[in-house]
Design an enzyme around this catalytic site. Sequence first.
Site, mmCIF file in Angstrom:
data_model
loop_
_atom_site.group_PDB
_atom_site.id
_atom_site.type_symbol
_atom_site.label_atom_id
_atom_site.label_comp_id
_atom_site.label_asym_id
_atom_site.label_seq_id
_atom_site.Cartn_x
_atom_site.Cartn_y
_atom_site.Cartn_z
ATOM 1 N N ARG A 60 -72.034 35.558 53.767
ATOM 2 C CA ARG A 60 -71.851 37.174 53.451
ATOM 3 C C ARG A 60 -73.614 37.897 54.096
ATOM 4 N NH1 ARG A 60 -71.308 40.389 50.491
ATOM 5 N NH2 ARG A 60 -72.194 38.968 48.842
ATOM 6 N N ARG A 323 -69.551 25.418 51.053
ATOM 7 C CA ARG A 323 -67.796 25.993 49.486
ATOM 8 C C ARG A 323 -66.613 24.855 51.111
ATOM 9 N NH1 ARG A 323 -67.863 30.552 47.409
ATOM 10 N NH2 ARG A 323 -69.490 31.335 47.471
HETATM 11 P P1 ATP Z 1 -68.460 32.756 44.215
HETATM 12 O O1 ATP Z 1 -67.960 34.357 44.050
HETATM 13 O O2 ATP Z 1 -69.157 33.152 45.208
HETATM 14 O O3 ATP Z 1 -66.537 32.135 44.117
HETATM 15 P P2 ATP Z 1 -67.784 31.905 41.502
HETATM 16 O O4 ATP Z 1 -68.448 32.107 40.599
HETATM 17 O O5 ATP Z 1 -66.690 31.605 41.439
HETATM 18 O O6 ATP Z 1 -69.007 31.670 42.963
HETATM 19 P P3 ATP Z 1 -68.404 28.747 40.564
HETATM 20 O O7 ATP Z 1 -67.515 28.307 42.911
HETATM 21 O O8 ATP Z 1 -67.399 28.810 40.023
HETATM 22 O O9 ATP Z 1 -68.793 30.324 41.253
HETATM 23 O O10 ATP Z 1 -69.817 28.336 41.014
HETATM 24 C C1 ATP Z 1 -70.762 27.612 39.726
HETATM 25 C C2 ATP Z 1 -71.167 26.654 39.643
HETATM 26 O O11 ATP Z 1 -72.295 25.905 38.832
HETATM 27 C C3 ATP Z 1 -70.390 25.557 40.459
HETATM 28 O O12 ATP Z 1 -70.851 24.821 41.601
HETATM 29 C C4 ATP Z 1 -70.433 24.648 39.006
HETATM 30 O O13 ATP Z 1 -70.229 23.065 39.152
HETATM 31 C C5 ATP Z 1 -71.695 25.091 38.504
HETATM 32 N N1 ATP Z 1 -72.038 24.779 36.854
HETATM 33 C C6 ATP Z 1 -73.280 24.365 36.217
HETATM 34 N N2 ATP Z 1 -73.141 24.333 35.071
HETATM 35 C C7 ATP Z 1 -72.151 25.486 34.747
HETATM 36 C C8 ATP Z 1 -71.213 25.874 33.182
HETATM 37 N N3 ATP Z 1 -72.137 25.676 32.428
HETATM 38 N N4 ATP Z 1 -70.619 26.575 34.125
HETATM 39 C C9 ATP Z 1 -69.683 27.106 34.762
HETATM 40 N N5 ATP Z 1 -70.222 26.247 35.903
HETATM 41 C C10 ATP Z 1 -71.572 25.446 36.156
HETATM 42 MN MN MN Z 2 -65.659 31.094 43.302
#
Ligand code: ATP
Ligand code: MN
Length: 538
Positions: A60, A323
């Site tokens: 974004r 993504r």
């Molecule tokens: P967005 O708002 O951009 O969609 P999001 O909060 O949904 O972000 P995620 O897509 O879940 O974030 O991204 C978390 C990333 O961190 C993933 O790539 C995941 O594999 C990685 N990761 C590594 N370690 C952890 C952990 N302990 N807990 C959660 N995610 C982890």
């Molecule tokens: Mn997300």
Amino acid sequence: MSTFATGTKSISLSEYGLTNENVHYQLSPQELHQRTLDANLGREAKSGALAVNTGEFTGRAPQDRFIVKDALTEDKVWWGPVNKPFDAGKFDALYDKVIAYLNDKELFVRDSFVCADQKYRMGVRVINEYPWSNHFAYNMFIRPSAEELSEFEADWTVVNAPGFLANPEEDGTRQHNFAILNFSRKMVLIGGTGYTGEIKKSIFSALNFILPVFRDTLPMHCSANVGADGDTAIFFGLSGTGKTTLSTDPSRKLIGDDEHGWTAENTVFNFEGGCYAKVINLSGENEPEIYGAIKKGAILENVIMDDDGVVDFSDAQITQNTRVSYPIYHIENRQEPSIGENPKHIFFLTADAFGVLPPISRLTPAQAAYHFISGYTAKVAGTEAGVNEPVPSFSACFGAPFMPLHPTKYAEMLSKKMQETGANVWLVNTGWTGGPYGVGTRMKLKYTRAMIRAALSGALGLYTYDTYHIHSVFGVAQPRECPGVPTELLSPRTTWNDDKAYYDTAFKLSNAFRENFRKFESYANEEIRRGGPQRYAY
Ligand code: ATP
Ligand code: MN
């Protein structure tokens, strides 16, 4: 007048000023997939998913996001660097230019809903220049049945013209790309960027104004799932902190991965009909549900593939922000419709790159309010000249870029709901342990999952001295034991093996909290102010 039909419905676009005859209405995802391939706008991955490049923008552009300032928004929107005002007359002029541009293109139009709860449902029409952007709208919004489509009325319209470049001097934009919300015309105008996230997050921004102002509903940048007993959990957090990853849990039904509303009728509903997961370093072993969702019908963005269409998920040469979007029915264990009851547990996810926050801690109501207003996570700075310093990043309500109202408006609503329901609030550090970024390591996903499971099941126990230790700097309660997690991991200080370095860094972060909170101090009562860190460096 030209009309465009699917099996069940025909529409006219003349009300938009579109005289274009070359319009495809409500194409199936299969047709959009094929047309993307035929036009050389994408490739098919070996998994069957469609892979596209979104162009110049792979994320974004918050600095190019505007809201039309007029009688409807003037007194309500919190104007500033996040919600930048746009002149209504300039919007009308730019709109006409975009329509003129689209009038000689092939167009893709799609009608969908947002808000899984029928009572709050809103019709969204998306008009796209590219077939894959229209496919994204199919994946992410709620797909109407044939019957619903026959009665469909668009409440809001998104006009999405990635190939249109604005002229900032004439059009009033900052640069050639823009995403502009117009609440009076109920319209979003997106140009100069093909990043699909702009489409979903612009409608999220619209709902973040409409729902609290007119529908007594708290909109939230969070994911949600529900357990076997019907117990709902929600996960707030900024980008990359784990909302999508942690809500996609084989033992719990997924409600949604990013945007929800908490109603006055004690329900939580998903705004969307699909998920938009980060895929950098994705592995089938660690995240089998998301990995398995990448099949025909999913759209991969900005990934690197070999000649056989095999994706290298570790390759970030286009962007770190690779993504995939997929309709929620690609996840087997899901809640239908996407609605849950009052959450029993609320998780604030933060990726603390300083590595000083406990991996899980319990918050008092005042701490919960403080941390919600603060919205902390950390970014890892570029590696230029060997500088690896993490940079604290505060974003109110864990989603400031999408919140048109003053953050305290959302915070007050959340505090009230937390009080009424007695929900448990947890702060979860999905970021670093054993030292800051560059020294320590990222928290293992399996441990974070175990900690969340323990919180949900009650295994972390009641809030007593025997079960929790109060962190001396942050004041939060860290559990002394957690099933499935090595005990030493629960105390960040013990993972560092260097007390002085640990406290120096912890104070750096507590000072950053204090600095950031200054702008909210006059809005927060004494109790909430005391919910912040307990000690600072002087
Ligand atoms: P967005 O708002 O951009 O969609 P999001 O909060 O949904 O972000 P995620 O897509 O879940 O974030 O991204 C978390 C990333 O961190 C993933 O790539 C995941 O594999 C990685 N990761 C590594 N370690 C952890 C952990 N302990 N807990 C959660 N995610 C982890
Ligand atoms: Mn997300």
